[in-house]
Every structure is written in C-alpha cells, then in structure tokens.
Write an enzyme that holds these catalytic residues in place. Structure first.
Site, PDB file in Angstrom:
ATOM      1  N   GLY B  11      34.182  40.158  34.761  1.00 49.35           N
ATOM      2  CA  GLY B  11      34.539  40.830  33.447  1.00 49.35           C
ATOM      3  C   GLY B  11      34.272  40.351  32.279  1.00 49.35           C
ATOM      4  N   ASN B  12      33.968  38.948  32.256  1.00 53.63           N
ATOM      5  CA  ASN B  12      33.830  38.104  31.266  1.00 53.63           C
ATOM      6  C   ASN B  12      32.239  38.301  30.886  1.00 53.63           C
ATOM      7  OD1 ASN B  12      32.530  36.531  33.367  1.00 53.63           O
ATOM      8  ND2 ASN B  12      33.950  35.033  32.718  1.00 53.63           N
ATOM      9  N   LYS B 127      47.998  33.927  41.233  1.00 54.18           N
ATOM     10  CA  LYS B 127      46.664  34.452  40.156  1.00 54.18           C
ATOM     11  C   LYS B 127      47.618  34.916  38.719  1.00 54.18           C
ATOM     12  CE  LYS B 127      42.615  36.325  39.026  1.00 54.18           C
ATOM     13  NZ  LYS B 127      41.507  35.574  38.699  1.00 54.18           N
ATOM     14  N   LYS B 211      36.871  39.738  43.013  1.00 58.87           N
ATOM     15  CA  LYS B 211      35.656  40.606  42.953  1.00 58.87           C
ATOM     16  C   LYS B 211      34.562  40.458  43.810  1.00 58.87           C
ATOM     17  CE  LYS B 211      32.659  39.295  39.574  1.00 58.87           C
ATOM     18  NZ  LYS B 211      33.228  38.157  39.765  1.00 58.87           N
ATOM     19  N   LYS B 269      32.162  32.301  45.085  1.00 55.33           N
ATOM     20  CA  LYS B 269      30.713  33.096  45.173  1.00 55.33           C
ATOM     21  C   LYS B 269      30.192  32.475  46.489  1.00 55.33           C
ATOM     22  CE  LYS B 269      29.955  34.354  40.880  1.00 55.33           C
ATOM     23  NZ  LYS B 269      31.284  34.244  40.279  1.00 55.33           N
TER      24      LYS B 269
END
Lengths: 316, 316
Positions: B11-12, B127, B211, B269
C-alpha cells in the site's frame, strides 16, 4: 441457458429511512434483499445486482469532511468507489449466506461507467451530495475546491454535482464472463464510478449517475432478458394521489411513453424501463424485492397481489 | 496459453512515506506501478495484482473515528472493503491508461479471504491499526467496543488486531474465470476482507491478513506459475547491515528455508516465496516493480542490475 435479469436496488434498501447506517442495520437489510435475489436465482435466472449508495456515500462524505484537517479528503468519485467495495462485500456475504449450497458463486466487481463530457447535465449540476454547510463554509469550499454549492432548504448549504447519463460500462466483458459462469454478479454500485476520456486515459469525475439508468445500460450491454427496478411499493400507479389513482399490472412501452409525456411518473424508473424495452429487452418490472420473481413469471393476464408492474414491448 | 503471475504490491507503493495520501499522489504512484505491470503483461504474462492498503486503511480509520459522533463508525473489515473499492478503481484506471489498446481488459474484484478461528494469531493481536488515542480514549474504546489497545511508543495508544494466516480465497472461481479471459485482475486488496464461518454463513472479522501471504495463497489457488513480491530494494540480502552483506540473485527453496531458520530475513516475503514453491509454484521473485519482468525471464545464471532475487525449487 438460464435467462439473465439485472436487478436495481436502492441504497436506502440497505440503510433505511430513519436508520443511521450501523453495520448491524446494513447487514440485516442486506440479508433480506439477498433472500429475494436468491429466490429469483432459484427460479432459474442469472442475476446481476446494481445497488444504489445514497445513504452510504453521504456518511462517507461526512467523514471525509470532518477529518479534512488531518487526512486529505478524496474526490467524490473515489468515495463512490469506496461504497462499491463496502456494499459489494456486504451484499456478497449476504448472498453467500442466503444461497448457501445452491449457488455456483457470488462476486462483486468494481465498475466504472463512461459519461459524455457534452452531457447537458454538466451545465446544470442538481444532485445534492454530502453534508450540510454554513454559508461561510460553503463560500470557502466553492472557492478552494471549485464545488458548486446551493442553499438546500432551511438546513444550510450543500454541494451539488451533475447527474449525467451512463454511456457505457467499462467492465462489461468481465461482467459478461462472470454471468456465463452463472455467478450472481454485484456490479456498477452507486450507478458506477463516473469516468470520461482525459489526457491520461479514463479519468474519474465527480458526478452521480442514476443507478436505475446504469442498470438499464448494463442490462442492454449484456443482452439481459429482464430489468427489475426494485422500489418500496408493489406497483406503479396512474394518477397517483388523486381519487382516480389505480395500480398498473402491465403496460406496453407505447402506453408507458404516453404516460411519461403526460408527466404521470416521477423518478427515473419508468423511463429506464421504457429505454430497456426500446433497446431490445423483453420485460421490465417495477416492484418490491420479494415480488420480482413472481412478476417476471406472470403471464400478461396473470396479475395479483404477489406481482408488480410489468412493462413489455406489446401487451400479451 | 500465457503463464500467470501473481504480483503483490505494498500500500506504500500507492501512498509513499512522507506523502499524505491525496488523490494526485495516489494516482501518480499507481500509474508508475501500472507501467511495470503492463510491461510484465507485454512479456506474455497473465497478471493478478494483490495490493496492500496500510496507509489508505489508516486514513479511513482516522476519518471513521473523527466523525464517530455524527455517523456510525463501521467495523475494520468494512473499512478494509472500502479500500478494495478505492484502490481497485485507482489501479484499474491506471492499468487501463498505461495499457491502452494492448489489454483485453482490467477488472477489480472485491475479495474475501477465509481465516481459521483457531489461528493462534487471535490469541495475541499484534497488528496496530488506525489512529493514536489518549489513555482515557483507549480505556473507553476498550470498554465500549471491545478493542485490544496497547501503548505504541511515545505517540500514545493504538488498537491492535490479529494477523491470521489466509486459508482460502472465497472468490477464487471468479478470479480464475477472469484470468482465463486474459484480463489483468486486481484482487484480495489489503490481504483480503477476513471472514470466518459463523451462524449466518461467512462473517467479516476485524483482523489484518498479510498481503504477501494472501498473494501466495491466491497464487497457489489459481495454479500461478510465478509469485512476484514487490519491494523497495532490488534484491534480498544475506547478513544485511553487516560487513558481510551480499545480494542474492537466486536461491533454492532449501537454502531459503535454512536462511529463514537462521533468522536472516525480516518480514513475510521470503517465507511467502518458500511456501509458494513448496506448494508447487515454479518461481518466486522479490524485487522492485520494474525489475519483475526481467527477473522472471532471467535464467539461473543470468543475473544483473535489472533483476532481483529469485527463489526456485532447485537452482538452475
């Protein structure tokens, strides 16, 4: 092959008059609507659902405004796209729940709708959106953000935007592919996110497209057999509010056009129904959600309390 | 048949560090990302794009809170669905513009992701989401809304939610049908709207699914050939921040697993990449957006400044 019906549903079917729009209210209303859509589906129809978003986009616009000094307010077309996500999710979950075990699937598609920059509506913005403002606020917003603002009754000033006609559905190929999978498709929420061709391709524009007109344009684009315009009353009336008032079971597109010319019907529904038939659709129905299925199945002479108003090419 | 790549984007990448999140900023960033995705597409890949929503859901949560005395604040999973609409529209318009005349279509799908009520993450919400609160506000919100709230550094108190693993993609059949039409599909934004089975069918739940993990789950579900995890740096490093730091061109899933066990890599990741290969995927790539295409095309021995880090089953 099942037939396809496009069903248009008002945003006030999800947040009813007098409700504030809590999640519990929205979810309960969505489940009731979903039950009606699933009944249509069980009767052998593919269904595309076009929802309105009036109360929901109104609440979001208030939130955008209240926090504007902390986080940047986004343009109205972005706020519209937020309601497509929110109401698309809400309706998907309700449809999955109500149709449990019977549906091949439910999917909500973020949908853009082309409008014509030359549409005369842009010359005369009339659709009020978002919160009420004081005269001083109105003056500042008109100057800083270029908004058209009008006095709206005693409650203050409000932004108005254009309500142009829908010209084309950008995601029509995707929607068609999903209908072919016999999925219930939620699309073009809030009448669609209005876009027009600009320097950088399609660009969003602050406007509100009437969701009944968008549903008609979408129905024509996917060659739907039927257009269902859901409303609060069972049937459309002639001479409404007079001693001669009478409910209509069925009318031909010619009769409907004549009555429109007489100024009989307020709102866009009969107009959208007429356009649907004129562009090749078979049946348009204006009625409550639970009467949609029985109305579509009713023969010309078969009309009762369970059915609404049918608009057809030639009366049976 | 073109191969399929699932591309995960933070999103960044849409609201960059230091930006406030105006529409102009978001649109400019989206166009840059869209150019990279279209390049991948032009190289013969079907593309599914999974975007994050951190900065955007943060801004919306602040707006929900600021206006809470006027309009009801909606649950976090609803706010997540709003960002799917908003960023889905933003990315669709950017992809349509950048791929003008070359694409069969672009479509954004509102996507729900199943989580497991027994996921241990629900026992320990970690979170942080939304605005900072004072201690008094925190106490009130914890009591009235049942939120978990923790002190977050010197800036005050913040809500924390669980970050459970994605178990299944609710709209996977629709996404598959759209991939088969060779459309660029934007799906599972923000990691997806978290749902679990409840009394009334699938019900939304306030949580944040990573995500990158969702992109992996989606990639496995649609039998994608490749998973691309977009980040800010060209390559993943071993011994990062030490004099021994070195960039990785390619690593086998066994080596990657060993390095994970050594605590080499922060963030999800490499873990998502390893899981993708272990579940039958061919190639996972971690790199910047513009290096995605060259990285996927690079053979095992071919690595240069234009490529990132490849994770493969067995090194070439």
């Amino acid at each position: 092959m099942p037939r396809t019906a496009v069903v248009a549903l008002g945003g006030n079917a999800i947040t009813r008059n007098g409700q504030s729009g809590t999640y519990e209210e929205q979810s309960r209303n969505a489940h009731a609507m979903a039950a009606a859509v699933c009944a249509l589906r069980d009767a052998g129809w593919n269904v595309v659902l076009v929802h309105g978003n009036g109360p929901q986009v109104g609440n979001l616009a208030i939130q955008q405004d209240e926090a504007a000094s902390i986080v940047p307010a986004l343009p109205l077309f972005c706020v519209n796209s937020m309601t497509q996500g929110q109401l698309g999710s809400l309706l998907s979950l309700a449809l999955l729940a109500e149709g449990r075990g019977r549906l091949p699937g439910v999917v909500s598609v973020v949908t853009h709708v082309m409008v014509d920059p030359a549409d005369p509506a842009f010359q005369r913005p009339t659709k009020p959106v978002g919160p009420f403002f004081t005269e001083a606020q109105a003056r500042e917003l008109a100057e800083n953000r270029g908004w058209d603002i009008v006095r709206d009754g005693d409650r203050g000033y409000r932004r108005v935007v254009a309500s142009p006609k829908p010209v084309g559905i950008v995601e029509v190929d995707a929607i068609r592919a999903l209908i072919e999978q016999h999925m219930i498709v939620v699309a073009a929420g809030g009448g669609g996110i209005p876009v027009m061709a600009g320097d950088r391709g399609l660009e969003g524009i602050d406007a509100v497209i009437d969701k009944d007109f968008t549903a008609q344009r979408l129905a024509a684009s996917v060659n739907a057999d039927a257009l269902v315009l859901v409303t609060d009353t069972a049937k459309v009336h002639l001479d409404f509010g007079t001693p001669q008032q009478r409910a209509i079971d069925e009318m031909s597109v010619d009769d409907a056009t004549k009555h429109l010319d007489e100024g009989q019907f307020l709102g866009p529904k009969v107009r959208a129904a007429v356009r649907f038939i004129k562009e090749g659709g078979r049946t348009a129905v204006i009625t409550t959600a639970d009467r949609a299925g029985p109305s579509l199945d009713a023969a010309g002479t078969h009309a009762d309390d369970r059915t609404g108003t049918r608009i057809v090419g030639v009366r049976a």
